[in-house]
Write a protein that holds these residues in place. Sequence first.
Motif, PDB file in Angstrom:
ATOM      1  N   SER A  84       0.832  -1.203   0.000  1.00 39.33           N
ATOM      2  CA  SER A  84       0.000   0.000   0.000  1.00 39.33           C
ATOM      3  C   SER A  84       0.875   1.266   0.000  1.00 39.33           C
ATOM      4  CB  SER A  84      -0.900   0.009   1.238  1.00 39.33           C
ATOM      5  OG  SER A  84      -0.109  -0.014   2.417  1.00 39.33           O
ATOM      6  N   PRO A  85       0.377   2.378  -0.543  1.00 37.63           N
ATOM      7  CA  PRO A  85      -0.984   2.595  -1.034  1.00 37.63           C
ATOM      8  C   PRO A  85      -1.185   2.049  -2.452  1.00 37.63           C
ATOM      9  CG  PRO A  85       0.285   4.599  -1.313  1.00 37.63           C
ATOM     10  CD  PRO A  85       1.190   3.623  -0.606  1.00 37.63           C
ATOM     11  N   VAL A  86      -2.386   1.518  -2.670  1.00 36.30           N
ATOM     12  CA  VAL A  86      -2.752   0.981  -3.969  1.00 36.30           C
ATOM     13  C   VAL A  86      -3.825   1.877  -4.577  1.00 36.30           C
ATOM     14  CG1 VAL A  86      -3.750  -0.989  -5.186  1.00 36.30           C
ATOM     15  CG2 VAL A  86      -2.190  -1.371  -3.260  1.00 36.30           C
ATOM     16  N   GLY A  87      -3.683   2.163  -5.865  1.00 34.39           N
ATOM     17  CA  GLY A  87      -4.665   2.994  -6.547  1.00 34.39           C
ATOM     18  C   GLY A  87      -4.000   4.022  -7.422  1.00 34.39           C
ATOM     19  N   PRO A  88      -4.773   4.692  -8.256  1.00 32.48           N
ATOM     20  CA  PRO A  88      -4.207   5.741  -9.107  1.00 32.48           C
ATOM     21  C   PRO A  88      -3.667   6.889  -8.267  1.00 32.48           C
ATOM     22  CG  PRO A  88      -6.596   5.766  -9.226  1.00 32.48           C
ATOM     23  CD  PRO A  88      -6.228   4.539  -8.469  1.00 32.48           C
ATOM     24  N   LEU A  89      -2.782   7.668  -8.839  1.00 31.91           N
ATOM     25  CA  LEU A  89      -2.087   8.719  -8.103  1.00 31.91           C
ATOM     26  C   LEU A  89      -3.046   9.689  -7.435  1.00 31.91           C
ATOM     27  CD1 LEU A  89       0.853   9.509  -7.565  1.00 31.91           C
ATOM     28  CD2 LEU A  89       0.755  11.014  -9.555  1.00 31.91           C
ATOM     29  N   ALA A  90      -4.134  10.007  -8.101  1.00 36.88           N
ATOM     30  CA  ALA A  90      -5.088  10.980  -7.563  1.00 36.88           C
ATOM     31  C   ALA A  90      -5.791  10.495  -6.309  1.00 36.88           C
ATOM     32  CB  ALA A  90      -6.132  11.336  -8.627  1.00 36.88           C
ATOM     33  N   GLU A  91      -5.704   9.183  -6.034  1.00 43.15           N
ATOM     34  CA  GLU A  91      -6.397   8.613  -4.871  1.00 43.15           C
ATOM     35  C   GLU A  91      -5.445   8.136  -3.775  1.00 43.15           C
ATOM     36  OE1 GLU A  91      -9.135   5.608  -6.105  1.00 43.15           O
ATOM     37  OE2 GLU A  91      -9.965   6.821  -7.733  1.00 43.15           O
ATOM     38  N   GLN A  92      -4.149   8.293  -3.977  1.00 44.81           N
ATOM     39  CA  GLN A  92      -3.192   7.802  -2.996  1.00 44.81           C
ATOM     40  C   GLN A  92      -3.062   8.739  -1.803  1.00 44.81           C
ATOM     41  OE1 GLN A  92       0.568   7.091  -4.908  1.00 44.81           O
ATOM     42  NE2 GLN A  92      -0.280   5.591  -6.346  1.00 44.81           N
ATOM     43  N   ASP A  93      -3.000   8.157  -0.631  1.00 45.07           N
ATOM     44  CA  ASP A  93      -2.725   8.916   0.590  1.00 45.07           C
ATOM     45  C   ASP A  93      -1.244   9.296   0.582  1.00 45.07           C
ATOM     46  OD1 ASP A  93      -2.197   9.858   3.116  1.00 45.07           O
ATOM     47  OD2 ASP A  93      -3.092   8.155   4.178  1.00 45.07           O
ATOM     48  N   PRO A  94      -0.926  10.584   0.541  1.00 42.39           N
ATOM     49  CA  PRO A  94       0.484  10.984   0.487  1.00 42.39           C
ATOM     50  C   PRO A  94       1.300  10.477   1.673  1.00 42.39           C
ATOM     51  CG  PRO A  94      -0.930  12.834  -0.086  1.00 42.39           C
ATOM     52  CD  PRO A  94      -1.823  11.750   0.425  1.00 42.39           C
ATOM     53  N   VAL A  95       0.686  10.448   2.840  1.00 44.80           N
ATOM     54  CA  VAL A  95       1.408   9.965   4.028  1.00 44.80           C
ATOM     55  C   VAL A  95       1.712   8.476   3.893  1.00 44.80           C
ATOM     56  CG1 VAL A  95       1.286   9.634   6.522  1.00 44.80           C
ATOM     57  CG2 VAL A  95       0.445  11.764   5.496  1.00 44.80           C
ATOM     58  N   ALA A  96       0.746   7.720   3.339  1.00 44.95           N
ATOM     59  CA  ALA A  96       0.969   6.285   3.129  1.00 44.95           C
ATOM     60  C   ALA A  96       2.075   6.065   2.099  1.00 44.95           C
ATOM     61  CB  ALA A  96      -0.317   5.605   2.677  1.00 44.95           C
ATOM     62  N   ALA A  97       2.125   6.912   1.079  1.00 45.90           N
ATOM     63  CA  ALA A  97       3.185   6.808   0.072  1.00 45.90           C
ATOM     64  C   ALA A  97       4.551   7.083   0.695  1.00 45.90           C
ATOM     65  CB  ALA A  97       2.918   7.776  -1.074  1.00 45.90           C
ATOM     66  N   LEU A  98       4.593   8.079   1.572  1.00 49.87           N
ATOM     67  CA  LEU A  98       5.858   8.394   2.244  1.00 49.87           C
ATOM     68  C   LEU A  98       6.298   7.247   3.141  1.00 49.87           C
ATOM     69  CD1 LEU A  98       8.101  10.379   2.976  1.00 49.87           C
ATOM     70  CD2 LEU A  98       6.573  11.367   4.691  1.00 49.87           C
ATOM     71  N   ARG A  99       5.361   6.675   3.879  1.00 48.00           N
ATOM     72  CA  ARG A  99       5.694   5.557   4.766  1.00 48.00           C
ATOM     73  C   ARG A  99       6.180   4.351   3.952  1.00 48.00           C
ATOM     74  NH1 ARG A  99       5.047   3.512   9.819  1.00 48.00           N
ATOM     75  NH2 ARG A  99       4.533   1.312  10.024  1.00 48.00           N
ATOM     76  N   ALA A 100       5.538   4.098   2.823  1.00 49.23           N
ATOM     77  CA  ALA A 100       5.959   2.981   1.973  1.00 49.23           C
ATOM     78  C   ALA A 100       7.378   3.193   1.464  1.00 49.23           C
ATOM     79  CB  ALA A 100       4.992   2.813   0.808  1.00 49.23           C
ATOM     80  N   ALA A 101       7.700   4.425   1.099  1.00 48.40           N
ATOM     81  CA  ALA A 101       9.049   4.713   0.609  1.00 48.40           C
ATOM     82  C   ALA A 101      10.089   4.491   1.706  1.00 48.40           C
ATOM     83  CB  ALA A 101       9.118   6.138   0.086  1.00 48.40           C
ATOM     84  N   VAL A 102       9.746   4.842   2.930  1.00 48.08           N
ATOM     85  CA  VAL A 102      10.674   4.638   4.052  1.00 48.08           C
ATOM     86  C   VAL A 102      10.845   3.147   4.327  1.00 48.08           C
ATOM     87  CG1 VAL A 102      11.048   5.031   6.511  1.00 48.08           C
ATOM     88  CG2 VAL A 102      10.175   6.875   5.079  1.00 48.08           C
ATOM     89  N   ILE A 103       9.730   2.394   4.371  1.00 50.35           N
ATOM     90  CA  ILE A 103       9.798   0.959   4.674  1.00 50.35           C
ATOM     91  C   ILE A 103      10.484   0.189   3.552  1.00 50.35           C
ATOM     92  CG2 ILE A 103       8.424  -1.135   5.028  1.00 50.35           C
ATOM     93  CD1 ILE A 103       6.310   0.629   6.386  1.00 50.35           C
TER      94      ILE A 103
END
Length: 239
Positions: A84-103
């Motif tokens: 996660s986050p899964v979905g098109p860019l317009a629907e992604q939670d930015p915080v979830a994207a940041l956490r995924a990049a860190v993990i």
Amino acid sequence: MIKAVVTGHSRGLGAAIAAELVTRGIPVLGLARGHAEIGEGMEQAVVDFGDAAALAAWLQGHTLSSFLAGADTVLLVNNAGVVSPVGPLAEQDPVAALRAAVINVGAPLALSAAFVQAAPQAERRILHVSSGAGRSAYPGWSVYCATKAALDQHARAVALDGDPRVKCVSLAPGVIDTDMQAEIRATPDAKFPLKQRFVDMKEGGVLETPAACAAKLVDCLLSKRFGHEAVDDLRNSAA
């Protein structure tokens, strides 16, 4: 003497890898947000790979170097990851994207550097658990694809460093029957148009068990050819 560090060891493939290593008599330090019941030969530390500040503080301590002391060969399996986050860019939670990049990226890259520096006299082997998603783009998986591709490039660049005592491989393990697969199958079709493909694999019984995959992965990690290909697929290396 061989010692190993495994991230995300508390469940799924990580737990199976840790158990396989312990079964082969290799002491393991497991790093995850939770603990696992694996038995003797297993040390564990609670580390949240999504919290960059907490991870930085842990890396500045002495747990890693103390555990690896005295080993001739040390292994690091960067297994922890999120889809996660899964979905098109317009629907992604930015915080979830940041956490995924860190993990998925920040933590394994930082841990790899700390690992190499913590055992300067040993042969050091690093295995990134990558994915075919790092090599082929999928709709709805822009974050997951990008972060796995980053691990592939990291392994390629480490190989170019030319240190014969540091080997790094980014390995796609195939499709495994884990909680991540269950999460994928539970994703709405609108967010992940290829979901049915994963549903079909589950219903068709083609998903590999974590234990079976872990046995082949550890064989690869311990083999003489480890490091010959910086980016590899377990289905190829096991052939």
